[in-house]
Design a protein around this motif. Structure first.
Motif, PDB file in Angstrom:
ATOM      1  N   UNK A  80      28.263  37.803  41.146  1.00 60.92           N
ATOM      2  CA  UNK A  80      28.105  37.029  39.914  1.00 60.92           C
ATOM      3  C   UNK A  80      29.415  36.517  39.345  1.00 60.92           C
ATOM      4  N   UNK A  81      30.533  36.839  39.987  1.00 60.11           N
ATOM      5  CA  UNK A  81      31.838  36.443  39.467  1.00 60.11           C
ATOM      6  C   UNK A  81      32.264  35.081  40.004  1.00 60.11           C
ATOM      7  N   UNK A  82      32.923  34.259  39.167  1.00 58.48           N
ATOM      8  CA  UNK A  82      33.452  32.982  39.660  1.00 58.48           C
ATOM      9  C   UNK A  82      34.466  33.201  40.785  1.00 58.48           C
ATOM     10  N   UNK A  83      34.417  32.360  41.802  1.00 58.42           N
ATOM     11  CA  UNK A  83      35.322  32.383  42.955  1.00 58.42           C
ATOM     12  C   UNK A  83      35.165  33.655  43.797  1.00 58.42           C
ATOM     13  N   UNK A  84      34.017  34.307  43.671  1.00 55.99           N
ATOM     14  CA  UNK A  84      33.700  35.454  44.529  1.00 55.99           C
ATOM     15  C   UNK A  84      32.573  35.062  45.463  1.00 55.99           C
ATOM     16  N   UNK A  85      32.558  35.639  46.647  1.00 51.82           N
ATOM     17  CA  UNK A  85      31.519  35.331  47.619  1.00 51.82           C
ATOM     18  C   UNK A  85      31.063  36.605  48.326  1.00 51.82           C
ATOM     19  N   UNK A  86      29.857  36.564  48.835  1.00 52.25           N
ATOM     20  CA  UNK A  86      29.284  37.722  49.508  1.00 52.25           C
ATOM     21  C   UNK A  86      29.679  37.710  50.981  1.00 52.25           C
ATOM     22  N   UNK A  87      30.184  38.831  51.452  1.00 50.06           N
ATOM     23  CA  UNK A  87      30.529  38.972  52.863  1.00 50.06           C
ATOM     24  C   UNK A  87      29.341  39.615  53.580  1.00 50.06           C
ATOM     25  N   UNK A  88      28.653  38.853  54.446  1.00 50.70           N
ATOM     26  CA  UNK A  88      27.407  39.345  55.059  1.00 50.70           C
ATOM     27  C   UNK A  88      27.581  40.609  55.893  1.00 50.70           C
ATOM     28  N   UNK A  89      28.758  40.809  56.499  1.00 46.52           N
ATOM     29  CA  UNK A  89      28.941  41.940  57.408  1.00 46.52           C
ATOM     30  C   UNK A  89      28.762  43.290  56.709  1.00 46.52           C
ATOM     31  N   UNK A  90      29.133  43.390  55.428  1.00 45.99           N
ATOM     32  CA  UNK A  90      28.950  44.653  54.710  1.00 45.99           C
ATOM     33  C   UNK A  90      28.230  44.477  53.375  1.00 45.99           C
ATOM     34  N   UNK A  91      27.755  43.244  53.109  1.00 47.27           N
ATOM     35  CA  UNK A  91      26.970  42.955  51.903  1.00 47.27           C
ATOM     36  C   UNK A  91      27.738  43.303  50.624  1.00 47.27           C
ATOM     37  N   UNK A  92      29.047  42.995  50.637  1.00 57.51           N
ATOM     38  CA  UNK A  92      29.888  43.273  49.471  1.00 57.51           C
ATOM     39  C   UNK A  92      30.557  41.991  48.976  1.00 57.51           C
ATOM     40  N   UNK A  93      30.994  42.006  47.719  1.00 55.42           N
ATOM     41  CA  UNK A  93      31.628  40.839  47.098  1.00 55.42           C
ATOM     42  C   UNK A  93      33.145  40.869  47.273  1.00 55.42           C
ATOM     43  N   UNK A  94      33.692  39.736  47.685  1.00 56.49           N
ATOM     44  CA  UNK A  94      35.138  39.580  47.818  1.00 56.49           C
ATOM     45  C   UNK A  94      35.542  38.231  47.227  1.00 56.49           C
ATOM     46  N   UNK A  95      36.820  38.077  46.939  1.00 57.75           N
ATOM     47  CA  UNK A  95      37.320  36.804  46.420  1.00 57.75           C
ATOM     48  C   UNK A  95      37.337  35.748  47.528  1.00 57.75           C
ATOM     49  N   UNK A  96      37.133  34.511  47.129  1.00 55.80           N
ATOM     50  CA  UNK A  96      37.194  33.408  48.077  1.00 55.80           C
ATOM     51  C   UNK A  96      38.607  33.267  48.646  1.00 55.80           C
ATOM     52  N   UNK A  97      38.736  32.458  49.688  1.00 50.56           N
ATOM     53  CA  UNK A  97      40.049  32.163  50.259  1.00 50.56           C
ATOM     54  C   UNK A  97      40.942  31.537  49.203  1.00 50.56           C
ATOM     55  N   UNK A  98      42.204  31.932  49.183  1.00 54.77           N
ATOM     56  CA  UNK A  98      43.215  31.463  48.224  1.00 54.77           C
ATOM     57  C   UNK A  98      43.020  32.054  46.826  1.00 54.77           C
ATOM     58  N   UNK A  99      42.202  33.109  46.719  1.00 55.60           N
ATOM     59  CA  UNK A  99      42.042  33.825  45.465  1.00 55.60           C
ATOM     60  C   UNK A  99      42.258  35.317  45.717  1.00 55.60           C
ATOM     61  N   UNK A 100      42.688  36.022  44.679  1.00 57.63           N
ATOM     62  CA  UNK A 100      42.958  37.449  44.792  1.00 57.63           C
ATOM     63  C   UNK A 100      42.359  38.166  43.584  1.00 57.63           C
ATOM     64  N   UNK A 101      41.987  39.426  43.768  1.00 66.79           N
ATOM     65  CA  UNK A 101      41.372  40.187  42.689  1.00 66.79           C
ATOM     66  C   UNK A 101      42.422  40.615  41.660  1.00 66.79           C
TER      67      UNK A 101
END
Length: 332
Positions: A89-110
């Motif tokens: 639900x966070x802006x510039x975050x995307x779901x990684x299908x391999x482990x079904x977890x949320x990570x920041x998009x490319x060129x973004x950092x937490x």
């Protein structure tokens, strides 16, 4: 002489004692999931399981028996944090299908609190949150504490989106010739009327000279020379540009990269790996968006592999005790 039922009871008692001691060793010595507070352990909680942060790791307990149990993510729970379960639900975050977890998009950092994804690189004069955002663009910049704007560090001045080094004695000037009389590789910056070193040169801390940039393994006089091409991890050691102890050289860019740290943001295991070790030798892995010690290693910096060895030895010793007890009972 013991009766048969008494012998069986004694064997069962010794067996349970060994099992409980083994579990106690495991629960104390093997860290499961790293944390800094109990809130970060909530994604392990269910109706039957409670989880708290103990000694830097999430510890899970069965609500009914109050015994230690394995921490398993509640995959039905959604989290508004980086490293939480999808959907994201966070802006510039995307779901990684391999482990079904949320990570920041490319060129973004937490961010440190894992609540937002911010750009990895920020240009001078733009809003920022962390020094690393600014240094990625200009090595001699930082995120100012008061304004939260990417600005040049002390003794540097911004010009054309670069941080130029003020000369040691910063003489006032009206033209370049006045600066050249003090030494080469400098010019007069009209905006401030001061002499500054040319791009690619740095003011010496020990003299009034502007020193040239120096690359890895080249001769140097001061560490700032190494910073220009190698980044803040560069250091002048014994007259040669090297990487500081906590940094490693990246051969394709010839820059000094900070070695992986516990809690460092990651999206893949390789982001937590040391380049000179094989996959089997690596001590850290990426778990829910941060680098943690692998199973069998104490969650401390650096990761300690002796813990797993001690646990195995302790368990073998306990099982040996059980075997000896059984043999003795057979001869009673």
């Amino acid at each position: 002489m013991l009766k048969f039922n008494e012998s069986k009871f004694l064997i069962a008692f010794v067996f349970l004692l060994v099992v409980n001691l083994s579990l106690a060793i495991l629960s104390e010595d093997l860290m499961e999931k790293s944390c800094t507070n109990s809130e970060q352990c909530q994604y392990y909680e269910t109706e039957d399981v409670n989880s708290t942060c103990v000694g830097g790791a999430c510890r899970c307990y069965n609500n009914a028996t109050h015994s230690v149990t394995t921490c398993r993510p509640n995959i039905l729970r959604t989290n508004n944090i980086i490293g939480g379960n999808c959907p994201c639900n966070l802006p510039h975050a995307e779901c990684k299908p391999s482990d079904n977890l949320c990570y920041c998009e490319v060129n973004y950092i937490s961010t440190k609190d894992k609540r937002r994804c911010v750009p990895t690189k920020i240009i001078l004069g733009e809003p920022c949150e962390m020094d690393s955002q600014c240094k990625t663009y200009a090595v001699f910049s930082h995120c100012a504490n008061d304004t939260k704007i990417c600005t040049c560090r002390e003794n540097f001045v911004q010009e054309d989106r670069m941080c130029l080094s003020r000369t040691r004695f910063t003489p006032k000037c009206q033209n370049d010739r006045q600066c050249m009389l003090s030494g080469p590789n400098r010019f007069c910056l009209p905006g401030i009327g001061e002499c500054v070193c040319m791009p690619g040169f740095i003011s010496s801390n020990k003299s009034k000279h502007c020193l040239d940039r120096r690359r890895f393994n080249e001769t140097c006089l001061e560490s700032l020379q190494c910073h220009i091409p190698m980044g803040p991890g560069g250091s002048c050691e014994n007259g040669k540009c090297r990487c500081k102890e906590e940094y490693a050289l990246v051969t394709d860019t010839m820059k000094c990269e900070l070695l992986p740290q516990i809690g460092q943001y990651c999206t893949e295991n390789k982001h937590c790996h040391l380049r000179n070790l094989t996959n089997d030798e690596q001590l850290m892995e990426c778990d829910r968006g941060e680098c943690v010690c692998r199973f069998g290693a104490k969650n401390e910096s650096p990761c300690d592999t002796s813990i797993a060895t001690r646990v195995i030895k302790s368990q073998l010793c306990l099982w040996f005790m059980l075997a000896v007890a059984i043999l003795k009972l057979k001869h009673i």
